[in-house]
Design a protein around this motif. Structure first.
Motif, PDB file in Angstrom:
ATOM      1  N   SER A 140       0.827  -1.210   0.000  1.00 47.03           N
ATOM      2  CA  SER A 140       0.000   0.000   0.000  1.00 47.03           C
ATOM      3  C   SER A 140       0.861   1.260   0.000  1.00 47.03           C
ATOM      4  O   SER A 140       0.623   2.187  -0.771  1.00 47.03           O
ATOM      5  N   ARG A 141       1.872   1.277   0.868  1.00 43.03           N
ATOM      6  CA  ARG A 141       2.713   2.481   0.983  1.00 43.03           C
ATOM      7  C   ARG A 141       3.548   2.682  -0.286  1.00 43.03           C
ATOM      8  O   ARG A 141       3.749   3.816  -0.726  1.00 43.03           O
ATOM      9  N   MET A 142       4.026   1.571  -0.852  1.00 44.14           N
ATOM     10  CA  MET A 142       4.779   1.676  -2.111  1.00 44.14           C
ATOM     11  C   MET A 142       3.876   2.224  -3.210  1.00 44.14           C
ATOM     12  O   MET A 142       4.314   3.013  -4.051  1.00 44.14           O
ATOM     13  N   SER A 143       2.620   1.783  -3.195  1.00 46.22           N
ATOM     14  CA  SER A 143       1.672   2.238  -4.221  1.00 46.22           C
ATOM     15  C   SER A 143       1.506   3.750  -4.159  1.00 46.22           C
ATOM     16  O   SER A 143       1.450   4.425  -5.197  1.00 46.22           O
ATOM     17  N   LEU A 144       1.428   4.284  -2.935  1.00 43.72           N
ATOM     18  CA  LEU A 144       1.260   5.730  -2.791  1.00 43.72           C
ATOM     19  C   LEU A 144       2.486   6.467  -3.334  1.00 43.72           C
ATOM     20  O   LEU A 144       2.360   7.476  -4.030  1.00 43.72           O
ATOM     21  N   ILE A 196       4.581   5.299  -5.580  1.00 40.76           N
ATOM     22  CA  ILE A 196       4.565   5.130  -7.040  1.00 40.76           C
ATOM     23  C   ILE A 196       3.645   6.182  -7.676  1.00 40.76           C
ATOM     24  O   ILE A 196       3.979   6.790  -8.698  1.00 40.76           O
ATOM     25  N   GLY A 197       2.500   6.412  -7.033  1.00 41.07           N
ATOM     26  CA  GLY A 197       1.555   7.410  -7.537  1.00 41.07           C
ATOM     27  C   GLY A 197       2.189   8.791  -7.615  1.00 41.07           C
ATOM     28  O   GLY A 197       2.010   9.520  -8.591  1.00 41.07           O
ATOM     29  N   ILE A 254       5.477   9.449  -7.706  1.00 43.26           N
ATOM     30  CA  ILE A 254       6.570   9.444  -8.699  1.00 43.26           C
ATOM     31  C   ILE A 254       5.981   9.543 -10.105  1.00 43.26           C
ATOM     32  O   ILE A 254       6.484  10.277 -10.956  1.00 43.26           O
ATOM     33  N   ASP A 255       4.895   8.826 -10.331  1.00 46.50           N
ATOM     34  CA  ASP A 255       4.227   8.879 -11.640  1.00 46.50           C
ATOM     35  C   ASP A 255       3.769  10.308 -11.937  1.00 46.50           C
ATOM     36  O   ASP A 255       3.932  10.808 -13.054  1.00 46.50           O
ATOM     37  N   ILE A 285       6.820  12.405 -12.844  1.00 48.18           N
ATOM     38  CA  ILE A 285       7.414  12.078 -14.151  1.00 48.18           C
ATOM     39  C   ILE A 285       6.472  12.396 -15.309  1.00 48.18           C
ATOM     40  O   ILE A 285       6.884  13.001 -16.302  1.00 48.18           O
ATOM     41  N   THR A 286       5.212  11.995 -15.165  1.00 50.09           N
ATOM     42  CA  THR A 286       4.313  12.103 -16.338  1.00 50.09           C
ATOM     43  C   THR A 286       3.503  13.399 -16.391  1.00 50.09           C
ATOM     44  O   THR A 286       2.995  13.764 -17.443  1.00 50.09           O
TER      45      THR A 286
END
Lengths: 235, 285
Positions: free
Chosen positions: A210-214, A216-217, A219-220, A223-224
């Motif tokens: 869950s924490r990695m997902s946040l 990643i969100g 970072i995305d 970047i994007t």
């Protein structure tokens, strides 16, 4: 991209970087971002609670009133007036001399919640769950259906139910404190601890995901969405 | 100082840096990560697939922007799949930000050519009923009358005047409920009230941190299916064929997990090595 959109992206990115900067060390930039977050959250929730609860659920119901079936005259909705009085009594906690008044509405809240949810929890979290553990030791229905292949499927068919039964019984024994955990009883409780450790481990694994997902969100986003806006600017 | 000692005293910021690199690098690589579809995702997919066209599906968006990376991919894939199955979607939120999430997801879904080609109409094919406070009491109220709990949609149109809502009174007119949940109120309350009290067929998509709480309901049959965290979302995307951000993110997720596992293994090995040396030194003395 219009200027307002561009600016909101820059603010969002700055706040993201400000919060993440705490991982390096505590710093004023982080403190500013944290304070902005807390201030906005408090303001947002105050407005939401006022306009979604106080106004439609209390004020509107008292102000609209019901009409008397005989005379047609407006009469206040007594239950909502009682709720208002209880609400005011709850705020008496702010005054030390009148603080005792807040115990009454608190007791209403505790009593009503306990009464309302006793049956719900008993049914959903106890009876249905208990019924789900009354299983055949081997899942004959799944074996007969012939569905699924591989180690996981084999485990589910032949050992899955047995694992649930052993885990439930040993877990319950671990939480039985009226008898000292020694001998066979103690060994069984120890097996219960292993099941609990596996459960906590699974929860920890999910929490990491869950924490990695946040992250990643975010970072995305950087970047994007943010970086292209930096390079392109606004029009 | 030995290698094991150095590992145990490493500055935690190096760990943060390695995790950040593991998460970021996959964004620049053209790599995909295939997920093995778990039974709970398959049963959810099968339950939605079995619904006949024009069936009424109620979707509750019970989350806020903080949980978007996990729950938006699920929402997007579910909406696309449901629209292509010609299901009628009634959307709402028990969190104040829920209706905003509905709109954001719909906007992204309608960027898809395939969905745009369906020529879906607001009020006929889907509706956003907005937010209602009251948590589990709102769910309980919907068991008696959805119109009473949501007197109007987000645009202010009276619920009774919306075509999709005209033959919907309460849960008995709903064929399937899908709950996207990040906490309270969420899946637990939907199970306890809608599923157990009113007999609603319920599926859920949860944040990973909340999924372990929902699994017991799945085993007991109170939940039809469950999407747990980003991986659940990626599996659902794979089944529906609408590959989106969950599939893309799973590469970073996998890399980060491998790094965490590596640190756990190395950290434990270093810990036991130093313990063993300390015992040995103690024995020699």
């Amino acid at each position: 991209m219009v200027f307002s959109d561009w600016l909101s992206l820059q603010v969002a990115a700055l706040l993201t970087l400000g919060i993440v900067s705490f991982l390096y060390k505590d710093n004023p930039f982080y403190k500013i971002c944290e304070s902005i977050f807390l201030g906005i959250s408090a303001g947002y929730w105050f407005v939401v609670l006022f306009w979604e609860n106080m106004v439609p659920k209390l004020y509107d119901n008292i102000a609209l009133m019901t009409s008397d079936p005989v005379t047609g005259a407006g009469v206040p909705r007594v239950l909502y007036v009682i709720a208002l009085i209880l609400g005011i009594m709850m705020l008496m906690r702010l005054f030390p001399k009148l603080g005792w008044l807040s115990r009454w509405p608190l007791s209403v809240v505790v009593g009503a919640t306990a009464g309302l949810w006793f049956l719900t929890y008993l049914n959903s979290n106890a009876l249905v769950q208990l019924r789900a553990t009354l299983l055949p030791i081997v899942a004959f229905a799944a074996i007969r259906s012939g569905e699924g292949t591989g180690l996981v499927s084999w485990f589910g068919k032949y050992l899955g139910n047995l694992t649930i039964i052993i885990g439930t019984v040993t877990g319950l024994i671990y939480f039985y404190f009226s008898k000292e955990h020694r001998g066979v009883f103690g060994q069984t409780a120890r097996i219960g601890i292993y099941f609990l450790m596996v459960t906590f481990g699974a929860s920890f694994g999910y929490t990491v995901m869950s924490r990695m997902s946040l992250l990643i969100g975010r970072i995305d986003f950087l970047i994007t969405e943010w970086w292209p806006s930096v390079t392109a600017g606004w029009m | 100082m030995t290698f094991a000692d150095r590992i145990l005293t490493i500055d935690r910021r190096w760990i943060f840096l390695v995790v950040a690199v593991a998460l970021t690098v996959p964004f620049f690589l053209n790599v995909t990560c295939k997920s093995r579809v778990s039974p709970e995702v398959r049963t959810l997919f099968a339950a939605v697939e079995a619904l006949r066209p024009n069936s009424k599906v109620l979707i509750s968006f019970d989350y806020d922007p903080a949980s978007e990376p996990e729950l938006n991919p699920m929402a997007e894939a579910f909406l696309k799949f449901a629209f292509t199955r010609r299901l009628k979607l009634i959307m709402l939120g028990l969190w104040p930000q829920g209706p905003l999430e509905v709109d954001r997801n719909l906007a992204r879904v309608f960027e898809d050519e395939q969905i745009r080609a369906l020529d879906l109409q607001y009020g006929i094919d889907y509706v956003n009923l907005g937010y209602q406070s009251g948590n589990e009491f709102a769910i309980q109220g919907m068991g008696a009358s959805i119109h009473n709990v949501f007197p109007a949609d987000v645009r202010g149109t009276p619920t009774g005047d919306i075509p999709i809502m005209q033959d919907v009174q309460n849960f008995s007119n709903i064929d399937f409920v899908f709950n996207l949940s990040a906490g309270y109120p969420g899946t637990v309350e939907w199970v306890q009230v809608a599923a157990d009290r009113f007999g609603v067929t319920l599926g859920a998509g949860n944040t990973a941190v909340q999924a372990p709480l929902a699994y017991p309901y799945l085993g007991a049959g109170q939940l039809t299916g469950l999407l747990g965290g980003m991986k659940g979302g990626a599996e659902f995307e794979e089944l529906t064929g609408f590959e989106g951000k969950a599939t893309k993110y799973m590469v970073s997720q996998t890399a980060a997990h491998l790094v965490v596992i590596l640190f756990i293994v190395v950290g434990n090995a270093a810990f036991f090595a130093t313990q063993r040396r300390a015992r040995k030194l103690g024995g020699d003395a």
